[in-house]
Design an enzyme around this catalytic site. Structure first.
Site, short mmCIF file in Angstrom:
data_model
loop_
_atom_site.label_atom_id
_atom_site.label_comp_id
_atom_site.label_asym_id
_atom_site.label_seq_id
_atom_site.Cartn_x
_atom_site.Cartn_y
_atom_site.Cartn_z
N ASN A 107 0.82 -1.21 0.00
CA ASN A 107 0.00 0.00 0.00
C ASN A 107 0.86 1.26 0.00
OD1 ASN A 107 -2.01 -1.85 0.19
ND2 ASN A 107 -2.46 -1.49 2.35
N ASP A 109 -0.62 4.20 0.91
CA ASP A 109 -1.44 5.19 1.62
C ASP A 109 -0.84 5.73 2.91
OD1 ASP A 109 -1.93 3.09 3.50
OD2 ASP A 109 -3.75 2.48 2.44
N HIS A 124 5.76 -0.63 -2.88
CA HIS A 124 5.31 0.15 -4.05
C HIS A 124 5.38 1.65 -3.83
CE1 HIS A 124 2.83 -3.62 -5.42
NE2 HIS A 124 4.12 -3.75 -5.65
N CYS A 132 11.85 13.69 -8.33
CA CYS A 132 12.14 14.57 -9.46
C CYS A 132 12.69 13.77 -10.64
CB CYS A 132 13.16 15.62 -9.02
SG CYS A 132 13.70 16.65 -10.40
N CYS A 135 16.68 15.50 -11.16
CA CYS A 135 17.78 15.20 -10.23
C CYS A 135 17.54 13.95 -9.38
CB CYS A 135 18.06 16.41 -9.33
SG CYS A 135 16.69 16.81 -8.21
N CYS A 154 15.75 21.84 -9.15
CA CYS A 154 16.23 21.91 -10.54
C CYS A 154 15.13 22.30 -11.54
CB CYS A 154 16.88 20.59 -10.94
SG CYS A 154 15.69 19.27 -11.26
N GLY A 191 -5.26 -9.20 3.03
CA GLY A 191 -5.96 -8.24 2.18
C GLY A 191 -5.29 -7.95 0.85
N THR A 192 -4.75 -8.99 0.23
CA THR A 192 -4.19 -8.79 -1.11
C THR A 192 -4.74 -9.88 -2.03
OG1 THR A 192 -2.18 -8.71 -2.47
CG2 THR A 192 -2.04 -9.97 -0.41
N SER A 193 -5.01 -9.51 -3.30
CA SER A 193 -5.57 -10.48 -4.23
C SER A 193 -4.51 -11.45 -4.74
CB SER A 193 -6.21 -9.75 -5.42
OG SER A 193 -5.25 -8.94 -6.05
C1 BJW Z 1 -10.13 -7.56 2.24
C2 BJW Z 1 -10.95 -6.58 2.77
C3 BJW Z 1 -11.05 -6.56 4.15
C4 BJW Z 1 -11.04 -6.32 0.70
N1 BJW Z 1 -10.36 -7.44 4.87
N2 BJW Z 1 -9.48 -8.42 2.97
C5 BJW Z 1 5.89 -12.33 -12.96
C6 BJW Z 1 4.87 -12.94 -13.62
C7 BJW Z 1 3.92 -12.18 -14.34
C8 BJW Z 1 4.02 -10.79 -14.40
C9 BJW Z 1 5.04 -10.19 -13.72
C10 BJW Z 1 5.97 -10.95 -13.03
N3 BJW Z 1 6.86 -10.10 -12.44
C11 BJW Z 1 6.48 -8.83 -12.76
C12 BJW Z 1 5.40 -8.86 -13.56
C13 BJW Z 1 4.68 -7.68 -14.13
C14 BJW Z 1 3.81 -6.98 -13.12
C15 BJW Z 1 2.73 -7.91 -12.62
O1 BJW Z 1 2.75 -8.45 -11.54
N4 BJW Z 1 1.68 -8.09 -13.41
C16 BJW Z 1 0.56 -8.96 -13.02
C17 BJW Z 1 -0.71 -8.11 -12.95
C18 BJW Z 1 0.48 -10.12 -13.92
N5 BJW Z 1 4.62 -6.48 -12.02
C19 BJW Z 1 5.27 -5.35 -12.11
O2 BJW Z 1 5.26 -4.69 -13.13
C20 BJW Z 1 6.07 -4.92 -10.89
N6 BJW Z 1 7.39 -4.65 -11.30
C21 BJW Z 1 8.35 -5.61 -11.40
O3 BJW Z 1 8.20 -6.72 -10.97
O4 BJW Z 1 9.50 -5.19 -12.02
C22 BJW Z 1 10.38 -6.13 -12.58
C23 BJW Z 1 9.71 -6.70 -13.81
C24 BJW Z 1 8.99 -5.88 -14.66
C25 BJW Z 1 8.35 -6.43 -15.78
C26 BJW Z 1 8.44 -7.80 -16.03
C27 BJW Z 1 9.19 -8.62 -15.15
C28 BJW Z 1 9.83 -8.05 -14.03
C29 BJW Z 1 5.51 -3.60 -10.35
C30 BJW Z 1 4.15 -3.75 -9.81
C31 BJW Z 1 3.62 -2.37 -9.36
C32 BJW Z 1 2.19 -2.42 -8.91
N7 BJW Z 1 1.70 -1.10 -8.80
C33 BJW Z 1 0.37 -0.87 -8.23
C34 BJW Z 1 0.07 0.64 -8.27
C35 BJW Z 1 0.89 1.37 -7.20
C36 BJW Z 1 0.66 2.83 -7.21
C37 BJW Z 1 -0.78 3.22 -7.02
O5 BJW Z 1 -1.46 2.80 -6.07
O6 BJW Z 1 -1.24 4.00 -7.82
O7 BJW Z 1 0.33 -1.37 -6.89
S1 BJW Z 1 -0.93 -1.80 -9.05
C38 BJW Z 1 -1.85 -2.14 -7.59
O8 BJW Z 1 -1.85 -3.57 -7.35
C39 BJW Z 1 -1.05 -1.52 -6.44
C40 BJW Z 1 -1.15 -2.59 -5.38
O9 BJW Z 1 -0.14 -2.43 -4.41
C41 BJW Z 1 -1.08 -3.86 -6.17
C42 BJW Z 1 -1.64 -5.06 -5.47
O10 BJW Z 1 -3.01 -4.92 -5.23
P1 BJW Z 1 -3.64 -5.52 -3.92
O11 BJW Z 1 -3.10 -4.84 -2.73
O12 BJW Z 1 -3.54 -6.99 -3.93
O13 BJW Z 1 -5.17 -5.03 -4.05
P2 BJW Z 1 -6.42 -5.76 -4.79
O14 BJW Z 1 -7.46 -4.73 -4.97
O15 BJW Z 1 -5.97 -6.51 -5.98
O16 BJW Z 1 -6.91 -6.84 -3.72
C43 BJW Z 1 -7.53 -6.47 -2.51
C44 BJW Z 1 -7.80 -7.75 -1.73
O17 BJW Z 1 -8.27 -7.39 -0.44
C45 BJW Z 1 -8.87 -8.66 -2.36
O18 BJW Z 1 -8.38 -9.99 -2.37
C46 BJW Z 1 -10.08 -8.52 -1.41
O19 BJW Z 1 -10.81 -9.73 -1.30
C47 BJW Z 1 -9.40 -8.20 -0.12
N8 BJW Z 1 -10.18 -7.40 0.80
N9 BJW Z 1 -11.50 -5.84 1.68
C48 BJW Z 1 -9.60 -8.38 4.21
N10 BJW Z 1 -11.86 -5.65 4.76
ZN ZN Z 2 15.12 18.08 -9.26
#
Ligand code: BJW
Ligand code: ZN
Length: 246
Positions: A107, A109, A124, A132, A135, A154, A191-193
């Site tokens: 997260n 937040d 993340h 920036c 720089c 800058c 709480g992550t998918s």
């Molecule tokens: C509750 C609840 C309650 C609700 N109680 N539970 C290997 C294989 C395939 C692909 C890749 C790989 N390695 C890398 C990739 C590419 C990509 C990736 O993973 N793609 C997949 C989608 C397939 N990864 C990347 O690009 C990452 N970079 C990287 O690995 O670099 C090296 C590399 C690059 C390219 C290729 C290979 C290597 C970077 C990932 C960055 C993610 N960024 C975001 C945005 C951040 C900024 C912003 O917020 O604006 O991060 S996307 C978004 O998803 C955010 C989150 O942190 C992230 C995860 O989401 P999360 O937290 O799981 O949320 P939800 O909504 O999905 O799930 C919520 C869950 O809560 C649900 O299950 C509900 O049931 C539950 N819930 N209420 C308990 N009350």
């Molecule tokens: Zn700068």
């Protein structure tokens, strides 16, 4: 799941935590849902309404930085008044009750810090930090930002200091996370998918290295069958049950 199942599983997890030297917790958007933060996927999720490729990739920012900044400024406005919930607070108590505790969060937040957690690894980035493009300076800025904010040093364009799809995570941040995961006696994934790598595979790695692996989520995830204990329900209700008598 019945209330009895939940109570029995919570008590099993509490026992495991009581005997553990090193505990790692990985959180996702679900832990902040009860504070009013929108999740990404599923009902009401941000990626249901907006396309991630238009707003959360380096290409999107290159094409239209103003649009991307509008999105992040809107989210900053939504997040600013929100407070941690009992799930965040229970993790503060857990940190104080076990010898070595690491909180890895996807997260951006800042609510774990606001709650009082100390040893936090933000995989993340953080929406309250800007970077920036000229720089590379990273700074905290909680003010209302200009539509296209610029570096005071800058003059180049600033961007949100968060990790977008296709961008590498900060290597030193990732190294710290893997070190903790590999040494964990208990790891809890909350709480992550489990759809975004590299975070999604961290629980499995911990389990391979011998950790007792726990999941707390509203519903099953792609990794549910690998967990030693899954508790389905709201993290803001389940975590206090686990940490109350630690
Ligand atoms: C509750 C609840 C309650 C609700 N109680 N539970 C290997 C294989 C395939 C692909 C890749 C790989 N390695 C890398 C990739 C590419 C990509 C990736 O993973 N793609 C997949 C989608 C397939 N990864 C990347 O690009 C990452 N970079 C990287 O690995 O670099 C090296 C590399 C690059 C390219 C290729 C290979 C290597 C970077 C990932 C960055 C993610 N960024 C975001 C945005 C951040 C900024 C912003 O917020 O604006 O991060 S996307 C978004 O998803 C955010 C989150 O942190 C992230 C995860 O989401 P999360 O937290 O799981 O949320 P939800 O909504 O999905 O799930 C919520 C869950 O809560 C649900 O299950 C509900 O049931 C539950 N819930 N209420 C308990 N009350
Ligand atoms: Zn700068």
């Amino acid at each position: 799941m019945t209330a009895l199942d939940t109570a029995a599983r919570a008590s099993l997890v509490r026992e495991r935590l009581g005997g553990a030297q090193r505990v790692v917790v990985l959180t996702g958007a679900g832990i902040s849902a009860e504070s009013g933060v929108p999740t990404f996927r599923g009902e009401g999720g941000l990626w249901r309404e907006y396309r991630a490729v238009d707003l959360a990739t380096p290409e999107a920012f290159g094409r239209n930085p103003q649009l991307v900044w509008e999105f992040y400024n809107w989210r900053r406005e939504v997040l600013a008044p929100l407070a941690p919930n009992p799930g965040h607070e229970a993790l503060v108590k857990m940190e104080q009750s076990v010898p070595h505790f690491t909180l890895i969060t996807q997260n951006i937040d800042g609510l774990h810090e606001k709650a009082g957690s100390r040893n936090i690894i933000e995989l993340h980035g953080n929406i309250w930090h800007v970077r920036c493009l000229g720089c590379g300076e990273v700074s905290e800025d909680r003010s209302v930002l200009a539509p296209m904010p610029r570096c005071a040093g800058c003059g180049q364009l600033l961007r949100p200091h968060v990790v977008w799809f296709g961008e590498a995570l900060d290597p030193s941040v990732l190294r710290r996370a893997y070190e903790a995961v590999q040494k964990a006696g208990v790891m809890m994934v909350i709480g992550t998918s489990g759809t975004v790598e590299p975070a999604a595979s961290m629980g499995i790695l911990a389990k391979r290295k011998g950790a007792f692996l726990v999941e707390i989520n509203l519903e099953p995830t792609p990794y549910t069958s690998f967990y030693d204990a899954s508790i389905f329900g709201k993290s803001g209700e389940i975590l206090p049950l686990i940490s109350e008598s630690l």
